[in-house]
Design an enzyme around this catalytic site. Structure first.
Site, PDB file in Angstrom:
ATOM      1  N   GLY A  87       0.780  -1.231   0.000  1.00 27.27           N
ATOM      2  CA  GLY A  87       0.000   0.000   0.000  1.00 27.27           C
ATOM      3  C   GLY A  87       0.811   1.280   0.000  1.00 27.27           C
TER       4      GLY A  87
ATOM      5  CD  GLU B 241       1.373  -9.154   2.239  1.00 26.08           C
ATOM      6  OE1 GLU B 241       1.275 -10.245   2.787  1.00 26.08           O
ATOM      7  OE2 GLU B 241       0.381  -8.475   1.920  1.00 26.08           O
TER       8      GLU B 241
ATOM      9  N   GLY C 203       3.647  -3.837  -3.740  1.00 29.10           N
ATOM     10  CA  GLY C 203       3.620  -4.111  -5.175  1.00 29.10           C
ATOM     11  C   GLY C 203       3.847  -2.822  -5.946  1.00 29.10           C
ATOM     12  NE  ARG C 204      -0.616   1.650  -5.608  1.00 35.20           N
ATOM     13  CZ  ARG C 204      -1.733   1.390  -6.298  1.00 35.20           C
ATOM     14  NH1 ARG C 204      -1.860   1.879  -7.512  1.00 35.20           N
ATOM     15  NH2 ARG C 204      -2.700   0.686  -5.769  1.00 35.20           N
TER      16      ARG C 204
ATOM     17  NE  ARG D 148      -4.090   2.121 -10.385  1.00 37.71           N
ATOM     18  CZ  ARG D 148      -3.953   3.403 -10.086  1.00 37.71           C
ATOM     19  NH1 ARG D 148      -3.524   4.245 -11.004  1.00 37.71           N
ATOM     20  NH2 ARG D 148      -4.218   3.848  -8.892  1.00 37.71           N
TER      21      ARG D 148
ATOM     22  CE1 TYR E 281      -9.823   0.589  -7.885  1.00 38.48           C
ATOM     23  CE2 TYR E 281      -7.886   0.887  -9.259  1.00 38.48           C
ATOM     24  CZ  TYR E 281      -8.649   0.101  -8.421  1.00 38.48           C
ATOM     25  OH  TYR E 281      -8.219  -1.154  -8.128  1.00 38.48           O
TER      26      TYR E 281
ATOM     27  CB  CYS F   6     -19.313   0.011 -26.837  1.00 40.32           C
ATOM     28  SG  CYS F   6     -18.780  -0.371 -28.496  1.00 40.32           S
ATOM     29  CD  GLU F   7     -18.791   0.349 -20.214  1.00 46.94           C
ATOM     30  OE1 GLU F   7     -18.809   1.426 -19.580  1.00 46.94           O
ATOM     31  OE2 GLU F   7     -19.641  -0.526 -20.078  1.00 46.94           O
TER      32      GLU F   7
HETATM   33  C1  LIG Z   1      -2.857  -5.657  -3.301  1.00 44.74           C
HETATM   34  C2  LIG Z   1      -2.165  -6.212  -2.128  1.00 44.74           C
HETATM   35  C3  LIG Z   1      -0.843  -5.876  -1.855  1.00 44.74           C
HETATM   36  C4  LIG Z   1      -0.055  -4.889  -2.666  1.00 44.74           C
HETATM   37  O1  LIG Z   1      -0.610  -3.635  -2.691  1.00 44.74           O
HETATM   38  P1  LIG Z   1       0.200  -2.424  -3.353  1.00 44.74           P
HETATM   39  O2  LIG Z   1      -0.771  -1.288  -3.252  1.00 44.74           O
HETATM   40  O3  LIG Z   1       0.475  -2.832  -4.759  1.00 44.74           O
HETATM   41  O4  LIG Z   1       1.433  -2.243  -2.574  1.00 44.74           O
HETATM   42  C5  LIG Z   1      -0.227  -6.485  -0.765  1.00 44.74           C
HETATM   43  N1  LIG Z   1      -0.876  -7.353   0.018  1.00 44.74           N
HETATM   44  C6  LIG Z   1      -2.152  -7.706  -0.210  1.00 44.74           C
HETATM   45  C7  LIG Z   1      -2.793  -8.677   0.692  1.00 44.74           C
HETATM   46  C8  LIG Z   1      -2.840  -7.148  -1.286  1.00 44.74           C
HETATM   47  O5  LIG Z   1      -4.115  -7.484  -1.495  1.00 44.74           O
END
Ligand SMILES: *Cc1c(COP(=O)(O)O)cnc(C)c1O
Length: 420
Positions: A229, A271, A273-274, A309, A313, A340-341
């Site tokens: 996150g 964890e 990702g982004r 995205r 969102y 078509c959206e």
């Molecule tokens: C989506 C998710 C992440 C990664 O979120 P980012 O915003 O990409 O950092 C990590 N853990 C869980 C359980 C998730 O669902």
């Protein structure tokens, strides 16, 4: 600050002869540099590891690079477990954080020796019945009203994830009875959060729970997983999250709660990702039509199928025009795909230089939750993914879908003959 697109007009000209637009491009050098910076910021943490959230960029080529930089994989499905395996990520380098999980996925995670992070108290028995109860178990905590949410992930109280505060204590007690000897504690309460204090507070919340688990159950937590996150700047001028400030803030809480209560060392993992790949990917697309009605529209050859995205969102993704970076942005466009959206728009009323058919638009920060969210609505095909290697060469790490892929599950003539 946003990262500059790494290729010139001439290079893109060359590349599109072999790889037609649209495609996502990722920059290996920048991904590695960022991963190293990330690890350096948190190097004081005992056993620090980031389990890269595979869903953000589910491609084994990328996972392999991240593995080389010390990361594990955070998986939530069978396919993601297989992706981790393909990248050579094994055993406790895999975190299985799933929800509404089918039995066969628990079995696979358990066979791989992954860390299983349970989303519900009822999954203790479910897991025991399908895969046996492991020695190492983790639980996802949902603080409910005790923690405010943020825009993308919503309020913890309304979120489907995790165990309540009362259930957490019960879950560890039961796990101990079932023979578990090693314990993890996880939460994930934010998405794309740029506020440093929010992440520090999340750590504090888990540290306090670690202390309370020790006091109430005599339980020693081996690791806390602070989730992902961490936000990235999607707009020019937006500030990056200050990792050193987050790190220092978490360290102060660690000293105050964990060290002072004689619970050091407590492993800390994440964890994200982004934050890891998001800024280092771009969607490259070509202007196909210019349409002038009540507003001016630039229709491009990518659509929501390649990047959801903005449509899903209303997210901002910065757009630049290759070769026209220095021109004044004095024309207002909606940049649209062909679905078509009417929400199939990459930008709404965006000021850009005057566009012409054939212009290459660079949609920025698509390296996470970009290609991965793609879909086939309106019969659209998902694009290729290209990797710019450190030596400047280009690697196709996923080919574009073809009509044969689209029809692979829909052999109409065969199905008709068999069933009528
Ligand atoms: C989506 C998710 C992440 C990664 O979120 P980012 O915003 O990409 O950092 C990590 N853990 C869980 C359980 C998730 O669902």
């Amino acid at each position: 600050m946003l990262n500059q697109f790494p290729l010139s007009s001439e290079q893109i000209d060359q590349i599109t002869r072999k790889h037609p637009t649209p495609f996502h491009l990722y920059d290996e050098k920048l991904i590695r540099k960022n991963a190293q910076k990330f690890y350096k910021a948190f190097s004081w943490m005992p056993g620090f590891k980031n389990y890269f959230a595979v869903k953000a960029l589910p491609n084994p080529f990328i996972l392999k690079i991240l593995k080389e930089e010390g990361m594990g994989a955070d998986c939530s499905s069978l396919s993601e477990l297989i992706l981790a395996q393909k990248a050579g990520i094994t055993e406790e380098n895999i975190m299985f954080t799933s929800n509404d999980t089918p039995a066969e996925e628990f079995v696979e995670a358990s066979n791989l020796g992954a860390i299983v992070n349970l989303d519900d108290i009822s999954h203790i028995e479910f897991l025991e019945n399908c895969a046996g109860f492991p020695e190492l178990i983790s639980f996802r905590y949902n603080p409910g009203p005790l923690k405010e949410g943020n825009v993308i992930i919503g309020n913890p109280e309304e979120a489907k994830y995790g165990l309540t505060r009362e259930q957490i204590f019960e879950a560890y007690r039961i796990s101990k009875e079932k023979g578990a000897k090693r314990f993890g504690l996880h939460t994930m309460v934010a998405s794309n959060e740029l506020n440093e204090d929010y992440h520090i507070e999340t750590a504090r919340m888990l540290f306090e729970l670690v202390v309370e688990l020790k006091e109430r159950l005599g339980l020693k937590i081996e690791f806390v997983d602070l989730g992902g996150g961490y936000g990235i700047p999607y707009r020019p001028g937006q500030k990056e999250i200050d990792l050193d400030a987050v790190s220092a803030g978490i360290k102060a809480e660690y000293d105050r709660l964990i060290v002072a209560n004689d619970l050091h060392p407590l492993k800390i993992v994440m964890e994200n990702g982004r934050m890891i790949t998001g800024p280092y990917g771009w969607l490259v697309t070509k202007v196909r039509h210019i349409k002038m009605i009540y507003r001016d529209y630039a229709g491009v050859d990518a659509s929501m199928a390649n990047l959801m995205r903005p449509g899903m969102y209303g997210s901002y993704h910065h757009i630049t025009v290759l070769g026209k970076e220095d021109r004044v942005c004095d024309h207002k466009y909606d940049v649209t795909g062909c679905l078509c959206e009417n929400n199939d728009k990459f930008a709404v009323e965006r000021m850009l230089p005057e566009l012409e058919i054939g212009d290459i638009l660079i949609i920025h920060s698509t390296g996470a939750h970009g290609h991965a969210m793609g879909f086939n609505y309106n019969g659209q095909l998902r694009s290729a993914e290209l990797l710019l290697r450190e030596n400047g060469s280009l690697l196709e790490i996923r080919r574009a879908e073809t009509l044969d892929d689209y029809f692979a599950t829909l052999d109409f003539e065969k199905l008709e003959k068999e069933q009528f």
